[in-house]
Design a protein around this motif. Structure first.
Motif, PDB file in Angstrom:
ATOM      1  N   UNK A   1      40.017  48.805 104.172  1.00  0.00           N
ATOM      2  CA  UNK A   1      39.773  50.041 104.909  1.00  0.00           C
ATOM      3  C   UNK A   1      40.954  50.975 104.917  1.00  0.00           C
ATOM      4  N   UNK A   2      41.975  50.673 104.117  1.00  0.00           N
ATOM      5  CA  UNK A   2      43.148  51.547 104.085  1.00  0.00           C
ATOM      6  C   UNK A   2      42.894  52.736 103.168  1.00  0.00           C
TER       7      UNK A   2
ATOM      8  N   UNK B   1      49.364  44.675 116.031  1.00  0.00           N
ATOM      9  CA  UNK B   1      48.601  45.414 115.022  1.00  0.00           C
ATOM     10  C   UNK B   1      47.437  44.577 114.501  1.00  0.00           C
TER      11      UNK B   1
ATOM     12  N   UNK C   1      53.214  50.945 108.511  1.00  0.00           N
ATOM     13  CA  UNK C   1      52.045  50.370 109.191  1.00  0.00           C
ATOM     14  C   UNK C   1      50.754  50.982 108.646  1.00  0.00           C
ATOM     15  N   UNK C   2      50.820  52.298 108.370  1.00  0.00           N
ATOM     16  CA  UNK C   2      49.627  52.975 107.863  1.00  0.00           C
ATOM     17  C   UNK C   2      49.177  52.343 106.553  1.00  0.00           C
TER      18      UNK C   2
ATOM     19  N   UNK D   1      49.360  49.327 105.729  1.00  0.00           N
ATOM     20  CA  UNK D   1      48.889  47.945 105.838  1.00  0.00           C
ATOM     21  C   UNK D   1      47.697  47.748 106.753  1.00  0.00           C
ATOM     22  N   UNK D   2      47.576  48.599 107.768  1.00  0.00           N
ATOM     23  CA  UNK D   2      46.487  48.398 108.722  1.00  0.00           C
ATOM     24  C   UNK D   2      45.746  49.702 108.932  1.00  0.00           C
ATOM     25  N   UNK D   3      44.431  49.658 108.955  1.00  0.00           N
ATOM     26  CA  UNK D   3      43.670  50.903 109.139  1.00  0.00           C
ATOM     27  C   UNK D   3      43.554  51.314 110.610  1.00  0.00           C
ATOM     28  N   UNK D   4      44.672  51.399 111.315  1.00  0.00           N
ATOM     29  CA  UNK D   4      44.650  51.834 112.716  1.00  0.00           C
ATOM     30  C   UNK D   4      44.484  53.353 112.767  1.00  0.00           C
TER      31      UNK D   4
END
Lengths: 276, 261
Positions: A77-78, A118, B94-95, B97-100
């Motif tokens: 989902x990135x 996270x 972080x962006x 690696x994780x879809x936050x």
């Protein structure tokens, strides 16, 4: 019920010829009616169709630049697909670029927390896992010093320990089987095997064909962003090896078999003491 | 929209930990800790008071708290935008690696700025009470609730907007700095709004939304009066416009930003 469904997914990177242009340049070029900074399109993935269900263990092989890592990041989902649909059901855990994503000025303990949060941990749940993570990393007192002073091997140890402390439904792995020194690699492999046996769905990218053959029941072979072949592990890996030999001769054969020979050099488990 | 906010809430432990770390590294660097960060507005206020009290014929008790409130406010705006400019690069690891949700990175910037603002604001309140007594200020403190909320929304929206702009155009930071510098003199920070109105330049005050924010901040805690409705309306309208632009930016670019980093 964990599942992944990709329907006709394509991913296009739009790369600028020069890196970034300033707003001033942009405005000036627009006024002069010049096309500012032409865009190059890179087709990273094309028309990928993939249905994975609970219990599937998928391996992805291919040359450098074939789109393997991009594919994993898209699954995570990135990277959003440019066209097509991606439907993922289930909590995703990912092991990419292990050394990336740490705060250099924070201590090992703090970084364990940040990563954990996270990954969806809460202060309560992380507390119970902290000690196990620290023990697995074997970093001891170093966990109290900022990451700035860690060696790259130590960073990888920490990263692997945190990333594998969760039990995701879907596990995405990008070439992490060779982390740290020999003793730690053995531990990692054991941990990976445990995770692989508990995760409900796995997709992994690796050049270690031996490992893929052991862990995976299905393989897709990516070439220039398209699926060249898909099928049971043994058949596809066999064809891939033959192709590499045909293309690169003896040299290619060495490349493809390299990781296997490295593993053979590892001392046998019983002759090697690992504090676990 | 509510889904997005829920996603932000879901990773609250992460951004709260980031904010805590930012604050700690900022304070740890100096022996005086929090006091050090207050030294700058105090020193500025002290120096400017000696000059402008004479120039504007103001009493120290009137001028000092008002000036310091202005500095606190301005400090919040500039910190939120300058930290906002760098926040996506800061969070890049972080962006990747994780879809936050992307909005948590500007949120991290603006929460840090808010913390400083609250500390400085309490100092302003103390200064006011020491110099002029309580009056009816405790009763009017309730006005701070909407004011702080509006200010937070404005700061977060600004941070989101400049964070995305910086990724596309790296000179955004320079441009906003210059813009804010100009705006600083057009905003009644070192002078009182009445001075401009008296000289026939009232439109500068009426058209500047930041002047409205300053008014709803200063009126209750410094002058002991409820702020006028039009100041509130102006502040609310500004917050809505900026929040709308930030939401539109997120909607359009949140998924694509990864390709630009």
């Amino acid at each position: 019920m964990a599942s992944i469904r990709l329907d006709d997914v394509s991913l296009v990177f739009r790369v600028r010829q020069q890196r970034r242009m300033t707003l001033k340049e942009f405005v000036v070029q627009r006024i002069m009616l010049r096309t500012p900074n032409p865009v190059l399109e890179v087709k990273a993935l094309q028309n990928i169709n993939l249905h994975l269900n609970e219990g599937d263990r998928l391996g992805i092989i291919g040359c450098n630049g074939a789109g393997k890592s991009t594919m994993l990041r898209m699954l995570a989902g990135i990277y959003p697909p440019t066209t097509g649909t991606r439907v993922v059901d289930g909590e995703i855990g990912s092991l990419f670029d292990l050394a990336l994503g740490f705060e250099q000025d924070a201590t090992g303990w703090e970084n364990i927390c940040f990563r954990g949060y996270l990954q969806g941990e809460t202060p309560k749940t992380i507390k119970s896992k902290m000690q196990a993570i620290a023990d697995f990393s074997e970093l001891g007192e170093f966990l109290y010093t900022p990451l700035r002073y860690y060696s790259s091997g130590m960073v990888v140890r920490l990263a692997f320990s945190v990333a594998t402390a969760i039990n995701p439904e879907i596990l995405l792995v990008d070439e992490v089987l060779s982390a740290g020194d020999l003793a730690f690699q053995r531990k990692c492999r054991q941990r990976m095997e445990d995770m692989i046996s508990t995760a409900r769905l796995i997709v992994m990218v690796s050049h270690d064909l031996g490992a893929l053959q052991r862990f995976c029941n299905r393989i897709i072979w990516l070439e220039n962003g398209t699926i060249r072949e898909e099928g049971p592990a043994e058949i596809v890996i066999g064809r891939y090896k033959t192709e590499m030999q045909r293309l690169h001769g003896a040299e290619g054969a060495y490349d493809a078999g390299q990781s296997d020979s490295v593993r053979d050099e590892l001392p046998p488990a019983e002759g090697f003491s690992v504090a676990a | 929209m509510s889904n997005y906010l829920a996603a932000i809430w879901k990773c609250r432990y992460f951004w709260l930990a980031m904010v805590r770390m930012d604050l700690r590294t900022r304070y740890r660097r100096s022996v005086l800790g929090i006091g050090w960060s207050l030294l700058q507005p105090i020193a500025m206020t002290a120096v400017m008071c000696t000059v402008f009290c004479t120039l504007f014929n103001e009493t120290l008790a009137d001028y000092a708290p008002s000036l310091m409130a202005g500095f606190c406010f301005w400090n919040f705006i500039t910190t939120a935008t300058s930290q906002g400019c760098s926040c996506l690069f800061q969070g890049e690891k972080y962006i990747r690696q994780y879809p936050a949700p992307i909005a948590i990175y500007p949120l991290r910037a603006v929460l840090g700025a808010s913390f400083h603002f609250l500390i400085a604001l309490s100092l302003v309140l103390m200064l006011r009470i020491v110099m002029k007594g309580f009056d009816n200020i405790p009763a009017l403190l309730i006005h701070l609730v909407p004011t702080l909320f509006l200010l937070f929304v404005l700061g977060w929206s600004l941070a989101i907007l400049v964070s995305f702009a910086t990724v596309y155009f790296p000179d955004t930071q320079n441009i906003t700095e210059v813009g804010l510098q100009i705006l600083f003199y057009a905003t009644p920070i070192i002078y009182k709004p009445q001075m401009l109105i008296d000289k026939g330049l009232g439109w500068v005050v009426y058209l500047n939304p930041l002047a409205a924010y300053l008014q709803i901040l200063r009126d209750p805690i410094l002058y002991g009066v409820s702020p006028p409705v039009q100041a509130y309306l102006m502040a609310i309208l500004t917050a809505i416009v900026f929040a709308g632009m930030a939401a539109a930016t997120l909607l359009q670019l949140q998924r694509k930003i990864i390709f630009q980093l």
